[in-house]
Design a protein around this motif. Sequence first.
Motif, PDB file in Angstrom:
ATOM      1  N   ALA A  73     -36.501  40.545 -25.846  1.00 40.90           N
ATOM      2  CA  ALA A  73     -36.047  40.467 -27.232  1.00 40.90           C
ATOM      3  C   ALA A  73     -34.810  41.328 -27.427  1.00 40.90           C
ATOM      4  CB  ALA A  73     -37.155  40.923 -28.180  1.00 40.90           C
ATOM      5  N   SER A  74     -34.076  41.020 -28.479  1.00 40.04           N
ATOM      6  CA  SER A  74     -32.881  41.787 -28.839  1.00 40.04           C
ATOM      7  C   SER A  74     -33.201  42.731 -29.983  1.00 40.04           C
ATOM      8  CB  SER A  74     -31.759  40.840 -29.283  1.00 40.04           C
ATOM      9  OG  SER A  74     -31.401  39.999 -28.220  1.00 40.04           O
ATOM     10  N   VAL A  75     -32.578  43.889 -29.947  1.00 41.00           N
ATOM     11  CA  VAL A  75     -32.775  44.873 -31.002  1.00 41.00           C
ATOM     12  C   VAL A  75     -31.903  44.492 -32.188  1.00 41.00           C
ATOM     13  CG1 VAL A  75     -32.547  47.306 -31.642  1.00 41.00           C
ATOM     14  CG2 VAL A  75     -33.350  46.680 -29.348  1.00 41.00           C
ATOM     15  N   ILE A  76     -32.534  44.361 -33.341  1.00 45.82           N
ATOM     16  CA  ILE A  76     -31.840  44.011 -34.582  1.00 45.82           C
ATOM     17  C   ILE A  76     -31.429  45.281 -35.334  1.00 45.82           C
ATOM     18  CG2 ILE A  76     -32.049  42.806 -36.793  1.00 45.82           C
ATOM     19  CD1 ILE A  76     -32.122  41.004 -34.266  1.00 45.82           C
ATOM     20  N   SER A  77     -32.341  46.266 -35.369  1.00 44.23           N
ATOM     21  CA  SER A  77     -32.025  47.519 -36.057  1.00 44.23           C
ATOM     22  C   SER A  77     -32.908  48.640 -35.539  1.00 44.23           C
ATOM     23  CB  SER A  77     -32.202  47.377 -37.578  1.00 44.23           C
ATOM     24  OG  SER A  77     -33.559  47.164 -37.889  1.00 44.23           O
ATOM     25  N   VAL A  78     -32.427  49.864 -35.768  1.00 39.36           N
ATOM     26  CA  VAL A  78     -33.196  51.065 -35.490  1.00 39.36           C
ATOM     27  C   VAL A  78     -33.830  51.462 -36.815  1.00 39.36           C
ATOM     28  CG1 VAL A  78     -33.071  53.473 -34.744  1.00 39.36           C
ATOM     29  CG2 VAL A  78     -31.641  51.746 -33.625  1.00 39.36           C
ATOM     30  N   GLN A  79     -35.147  51.598 -36.836  1.00 39.23           N
ATOM     31  CA  GLN A  79     -35.875  51.795 -38.077  1.00 39.23           C
ATOM     32  C   GLN A  79     -36.030  53.258 -38.500  1.00 39.23           C
ATOM     33  OE1 GLN A  79     -35.503  48.550 -38.825  1.00 39.23           O
ATOM     34  NE2 GLN A  79     -37.487  48.599 -39.809  1.00 39.23           N
ATOM     35  N   ASN A  80     -35.738  54.203 -37.614  1.00 39.60           N
ATOM     36  CA  ASN A  80     -35.889  55.612 -37.972  1.00 39.60           C
ATOM     37  C   ASN A  80     -34.677  56.399 -37.493  1.00 39.60           C
ATOM     38  OD1 ASN A  80     -36.630  55.239 -35.256  1.00 39.60           O
ATOM     39  ND2 ASN A  80     -37.982  56.983 -35.259  1.00 39.60           N
ATOM     40  N   SER A  81     -34.441  57.546 -38.117  1.00 38.19           N
ATOM     41  CA  SER A  81     -33.302  58.374 -37.720  1.00 38.19           C
ATOM     42  C   SER A  81     -33.750  59.658 -37.036  1.00 38.19           C
ATOM     43  CB  SER A  81     -32.442  58.701 -38.944  1.00 38.19           C
ATOM     44  OG  SER A  81     -33.194  59.443 -39.871  1.00 38.19           O
ATOM     45  N   ALA A 135     -44.008  74.448 -28.109  1.00 39.26           N
ATOM     46  CA  ALA A 135     -44.329  73.059 -28.460  1.00 39.26           C
ATOM     47  C   ALA A 135     -43.516  72.102 -27.599  1.00 39.26           C
ATOM     48  CB  ALA A 135     -44.040  72.806 -29.938  1.00 39.26           C
ATOM     49  N   GLY A 136     -44.180  71.050 -27.143  1.00 41.05           N
ATOM     50  CA  GLY A 136     -43.498  70.011 -26.387  1.00 41.05           C
ATOM     51  C   GLY A 136     -42.997  68.928 -27.333  1.00 41.05           C
ATOM     52  N   TYR A 137     -42.016  68.158 -26.871  1.00 39.32           N
ATOM     53  CA  TYR A 137     -41.443  67.091 -27.698  1.00 39.32           C
ATOM     54  C   TYR A 137     -41.517  65.777 -26.952  1.00 39.32           C
ATOM     55  CZ  TYR A 137     -39.913  70.512 -31.041  1.00 39.32           C
ATOM     56  OH  TYR A 137     -39.917  71.488 -31.997  1.00 39.32           O
ATOM     57  N   ARG A 138     -41.544  64.708 -27.721  1.00 42.63           N
ATOM     58  CA  ARG A 138     -41.671  63.366 -27.168  1.00 42.63           C
ATOM     59  C   ARG A 138     -40.773  62.418 -27.955  1.00 42.63           C
ATOM     60  NH1 ARG A 138     -46.678  59.496 -26.979  1.00 42.63           N
ATOM     61  NH2 ARG A 138     -46.457  58.757 -24.858  1.00 42.63           N
ATOM     62  N   TYR A 139     -40.257  61.401 -27.285  1.00 42.56           N
ATOM     63  CA  TYR A 139     -39.463  60.384 -27.965  1.00 42.56           C
ATOM     64  C   TYR A 139     -40.360  59.424 -28.731  1.00 42.56           C
ATOM     65  CZ  TYR A 139     -35.255  61.650 -25.389  1.00 42.56           C
ATOM     66  OH  TYR A 139     -34.171  62.321 -24.898  1.00 42.56           O
ATOM     67  N   ARG A 140     -39.838  58.966 -29.874  1.00 40.68           N
ATOM     68  CA  ARG A 140     -40.486  57.921 -30.682  1.00 40.68           C
ATOM     69  C   ARG A 140     -39.364  57.135 -31.345  1.00 40.68           C
ATOM     70  NH1 ARG A 140     -41.480  57.010 -35.981  1.00 40.68           N
ATOM     71  NH2 ARG A 140     -43.341  55.844 -36.500  1.00 40.68           N
ATOM     72  N   LEU A 141     -39.144  55.926 -30.879  1.00 41.93           N
ATOM     73  CA  LEU A 141     -38.055  55.105 -31.381  1.00 41.93           C
ATOM     74  C   LEU A 141     -38.629  53.821 -31.967  1.00 41.93           C
ATOM     75  CD1 LEU A 141     -34.958  54.844 -31.570  1.00 41.93           C
ATOM     76  CD2 LEU A 141     -35.008  53.781 -29.318  1.00 41.93           C
ATOM     77  N   SER A 142     -38.496  53.664 -33.286  1.00 41.12           N
ATOM     78  CA  SER A 142     -38.990  52.469 -33.975  1.00 41.12           C
ATOM     79  C   SER A 142     -37.848  51.475 -34.118  1.00 41.12           C
ATOM     80  CB  SER A 142     -39.532  52.832 -35.352  1.00 41.12           C
ATOM     81  OG  SER A 142     -40.658  53.652 -35.224  1.00 41.12           O
ATOM     82  N   LEU A 143     -38.116  50.247 -33.679  1.00 34.91           N
ATOM     83  CA  LEU A 143     -37.084  49.217 -33.650  1.00 34.91           C
ATOM     84  C   LEU A 143     -37.576  47.944 -34.320  1.00 34.91           C
ATOM     85  CD1 LEU A 143     -36.254  49.572 -29.847  1.00 34.91           C
ATOM     86  CD2 LEU A 143     -34.943  50.558 -31.733  1.00 34.91           C
TER      87      LEU A 143
END
Length: 130
Positions: free
Chosen positions: A10-18, A53-61
């Motif tokens: 699939a193609s990414v239409i938009s990034v939903q979070n900043s 604290a550890g960090y993790r990626y979270r990318l909503s598309l």
Amino acid sequence: MNKARGLLAASVISVQNSCFIYPACQSCFSRLVLNPKRFNCPKCGCTGEAKDAGYRYRLSLKIADTNDLFDITVFGSCLDPFFGVTAGNLQRCIEDFNQLSGETNRDASPRVLVEAVETCFIGKRFIFGV
């Protein structure tokens, strides 16, 4: 619920979070509650010093294949190659940038980072495991 897994081109239409990074529990990956000195996990009860604290990626598309639109969230280290660093290292860069620029919102991502992520993902086609 259907437990079948598959691949979706699939193609990414938009990034939903900043905000692409979150403080994550190392035991259960839930979002940590941070205060200036300590963190705690509301799900499993883990606690520790905020600096550890550890960090993790979270990318909503929002993505689209040839027939449908989907909202999808991509988590974790599979995003390291796209960002070029781990989530923890990127968080340190953001904190340094925010400190230099006088930004007081600890979770704020610089606008230039948001634009870079949009440029790298929007309009590109990926294979998602769902």
